[in-house]
Enzyme design. Structure first.
Site, PDB file in Angstrom:
ATOM      1  N   GLU A 140      32.525  14.469  26.464  1.00 44.52           N
ATOM      2  CA  GLU A 140      31.294  15.255  26.632  1.00 44.52           C
ATOM      3  C   GLU A 140      30.259  14.490  27.460  1.00 44.52           C
ATOM      4  O   GLU A 140      29.608  15.059  28.326  1.00 44.52           O
ATOM      5  CB  GLU A 140      30.689  15.605  25.265  1.00 44.52           C
ATOM      6  CG  GLU A 140      31.472  16.651  24.497  1.00 44.52           C
ATOM      7  CD  GLU A 140      31.468  18.017  25.175  1.00 44.52           C
ATOM      8  OE1 GLU A 140      30.452  18.375  25.783  1.00 44.52           O
ATOM      9  OE2 GLU A 140      32.499  18.710  25.104  1.00 44.52           O
ATOM     10  N   CYS A 184      35.210  33.567  34.841  1.00 42.50           N
ATOM     11  CA  CYS A 184      33.843  33.967  35.195  1.00 42.50           C
ATOM     12  C   CYS A 184      33.147  32.801  35.914  1.00 42.50           C
ATOM     13  O   CYS A 184      32.155  32.249  35.458  1.00 42.50           O
ATOM     14  CB  CYS A 184      33.089  34.383  33.930  1.00 42.50           C
ATOM     15  SG  CYS A 184      31.596  35.297  34.288  1.00 42.50           S
ATOM     16  N   CYS A 218      36.736  39.181  38.420  1.00 43.79           N
ATOM     17  CA  CYS A 218      36.369  40.363  37.635  1.00 43.79           C
ATOM     18  C   CYS A 218      37.518  41.371  37.525  1.00 43.79           C
ATOM     19  O   CYS A 218      37.681  42.011  36.492  1.00 43.79           O
ATOM     20  CB  CYS A 218      35.157  41.047  38.247  1.00 43.79           C
ATOM     21  SG  CYS A 218      33.704  40.001  38.259  1.00 43.79           S
ATOM     22  N   CYS A 223      39.714  40.428  34.788  1.00 41.74           N
ATOM     23  CA  CYS A 223      38.998  39.947  33.604  1.00 41.74           C
ATOM     24  C   CYS A 223      39.176  40.877  32.398  1.00 41.74           C
ATOM     25  O   CYS A 223      38.917  42.088  32.498  1.00 41.74           O
ATOM     26  CB  CYS A 223      37.513  39.822  33.947  1.00 41.74           C
ATOM     27  SG  CYS A 223      36.523  39.372  32.523  1.00 41.74           S
ATOM     28  N   CYS A 235      31.641  44.704  30.540  1.00 42.36           N
ATOM     29  CA  CYS A 235      30.729  43.709  31.139  1.00 42.36           C
ATOM     30  C   CYS A 235      29.599  44.423  31.912  1.00 42.36           C
ATOM     31  O   CYS A 235      29.859  45.159  32.873  1.00 42.36           O
ATOM     32  CB  CYS A 235      31.515  42.803  32.078  1.00 42.36           C
ATOM     33  SG  CYS A 235      30.460  41.677  32.989  1.00 42.36           S
TER      34      CYS A 235
END
Ligand code: SF4
Length: 354
Positions: A36, A191, A198, A201, A207
Site C-alpha cells: 500500500e 472502468c 463500457c 462492462c 451505469c
C-alpha cells in the site's frame, strides 16, 4: 441499484478478474502495508520490483525497523515522495517499540501508525483482517462517480464525505477483503480513466454515466494541477578524488537525499555563463578551480514540479572550505541516496564527465 452493483462486481471478480499481483490474497499485514505504501502515487508496474526488493531484504517488520536509514532510502530511490519512505521506516519502528513487533489489527490502531490515513488503514484492515472498512482510492472514486452519476468533486471535503458514506454502504457483510480488491481491480482494468471498457462492462445496464454519456466528465475534480518549473545547476566540485555533497534537510522535495553544491536559478541560463552569476561567486569565493566539463540538461518530472538539472564539473586547486558540505571519496558516492536526476547523471558514463 446498489445491490446490482455489489453483486455484479463480485461476480466479475470471480469470473473475469485476471489481475495478478504478488500481495493479492496474502494475509500478512506487514506485506500488505508495504504494498500500500509503495503504491501510493505510484503505478503498479513501477512499484512491483520495489515490493519484491523490500520484502526480500526485509521479510519482517523487525528487519525493516532495524535497517539503517541510508540503506532504506537507497532502496527507495526512484519511487519519489521520500516522505513516504521516512514515514514507513518510522512506522516500522513504532510497531516494534509500541506494539511489541505485532502489526496492529484494528482500523483505529493501524491509523496511529506514521504515514497511514483512514483509507490506507481501511485497505490493510480489510485485506489482512477482513474488517468491515471500505477502501477509497482513485479507482474507487472513479467507479462510484460514474456508476452512480455523482458530480460532487472527489477532492472536496463534501465529496470525500459523500463517497466515503456511499462506499461503506456498498460493503457486503463478511466480504470486505474480496469486495475492496474487486472494486480497485475493476477501476484499474475496466472502468479505466481513459477509454473505459463500457461495452463489455457488467455494470453498464445501470451505469448513470454510460446511459447519460457522462463517462468523460466524471469524476469531477476542482483543483487543477499546477506544475512549477525549477532550474538546478549542480557544481560537482572535486579535490583529490573527493567530491562535495550534502543532505537535503529543508522542507522541500528530496528531503533526506543527498546532492552536490546546488545553485537554483529562477529561470534557465546558459551553464557556460554560470560563473558570472553572484550565486556562483558566493559559493566559489576563494576557491581556485578549473572547469572539467558541463553536462547536458537532465529532466525529472515530479507530480507538481519539473526539475531541470545541469552538472558543472570543477576541480579545486586547494582544499575547499564549504560549510554544510562534506567531502566524500568519489568511489563511495554510490553508498549515498540521491534523487533520480543525480543518479541518472552519475550512471551516464557516455558523457565521459564523471
Ligand atoms: S459502464 Fe463504463 S463508466 Fe460505467 S462502470 Fe462500466 S466501465 Fe465504468
Amino acid at each position: 441499484m446498489k445491490k446490482f452493483f455489489t453483486e455484479q462486481l463480485l461476480a466479475w471478480n470471480q469470473e473475469q478478474n485476471t489481475r495478478t499481483m504478488p500481495w493479492k490474497g496474502i494475509k500478512d499485514p506487514y506485506k500488505i502495508w508495504l504494498s500500500e505504501i509503495i503504491l501510493q502515487q505510484t503505478r503498479v508496474e513501477q512499484g512491483l520490483p520495489y515490493y519484491e526488493q523490500f520484502t526480500t531484504a526485509y521479510p519482517t517488520v523487525q528487519h525493516l525497523a532495524a535497517a539503517p536509514e541510508e540503506e532504506v532510502f537507497r532502496m527507495w530511490q526512484g519511487l519519489g515522495y521520500y516522505a513516504r519512505c521516512k514515514n514507513m521506516l518510522a512506522a516500522a519502528r513504532q510497531i516494534v517499540d509500541t506494539f511489541q513487533g505485532q502489526y496492529p489489527d484494528t482500523h483505529e490502531q493501524i491509523q496511529t501508525l506514521k504515514g497511514i490515513g483512514p483509507y490506507t488503514a481501511a485497505a490493510i484492515a480489510s485485506f489482512a483482517f477482513n474488517s468491515p472498512h471500505a477502501v477509497l482510492d482513485g479507482n474507487v472514486f472513479r467507479v462510484l462517480a460514474r456508476y452512480f452519476g455523482i458530480h460532487t468533486p472527489v477532492d472536496s471535503t463534501a465529496g470525500k464525505k459523500e463517497f466515503a458514506a456511499l462506499a461503506q454502504s456498498l460493503l457486503p457483510a463478511n466480504q470486505s477483503a474480496v469486495y475492496n480488491q474487486s472494486i480497485m481491480d475493476f477501476g484499474a482494468v475496466v472502468c479505466k480513466p481513459q477509454q473505459p471498457a463500457c461495452l463489455q462492462c457488467p455494470l453498464s445496464a445501470k451505469c448513470v454515466a454510460f446511459k447519460q454519456q457522462l463517462v468523460a466528465q466524471l469524476p469531477v475534480k476542482t483543483k487543477k494541477l499546477v506544475i512549477k518549473k525549477r532550474y538546478f545547476y549542480y557544481i560537482v566540485l572535486e579535490y583529490k578524488d573527493q567530491v562535495y555533497i550534502r543532505k537535503r534537510t529543508e522542507n522541500d522535495i528530496w528531503q533526506n537525499l543527498h546532492e552536490f553544491i546546488l545553485i537554483e536559478m529562477p529561470g534557465p541560463i546558459n551553464a557556460n555563463e554560470l560563473e558570472a552569476y553572484t550565486a556562483f561567486k558566493e559559493v566559489m569565493h576563494n576557491i581556485p578551480y578549473t572547469v572539467q566539463g558541463i553536462s547536458p540538461a537532465f529532466k525529472q518530472q515530479l507530480t507538481h514540479q519539473t526539475i531541470y538539472s545541469q552538472f558543472i564539473l570543477l576541480t579545486a586547486a586547494k582544499a575547499p572550505e564549504l560549510a554544510h558540505y562534506m567531502a566524500v571519496p568519489r568511489a563511495r558516492l554510490n553508498s549515498y541516496a540521491f534523487p533520480k536526476t543525480i543518479t541518472d547523471f552519475l550512471q551516464n558514463k557516455s558523457l565521459g564527465l564523471f
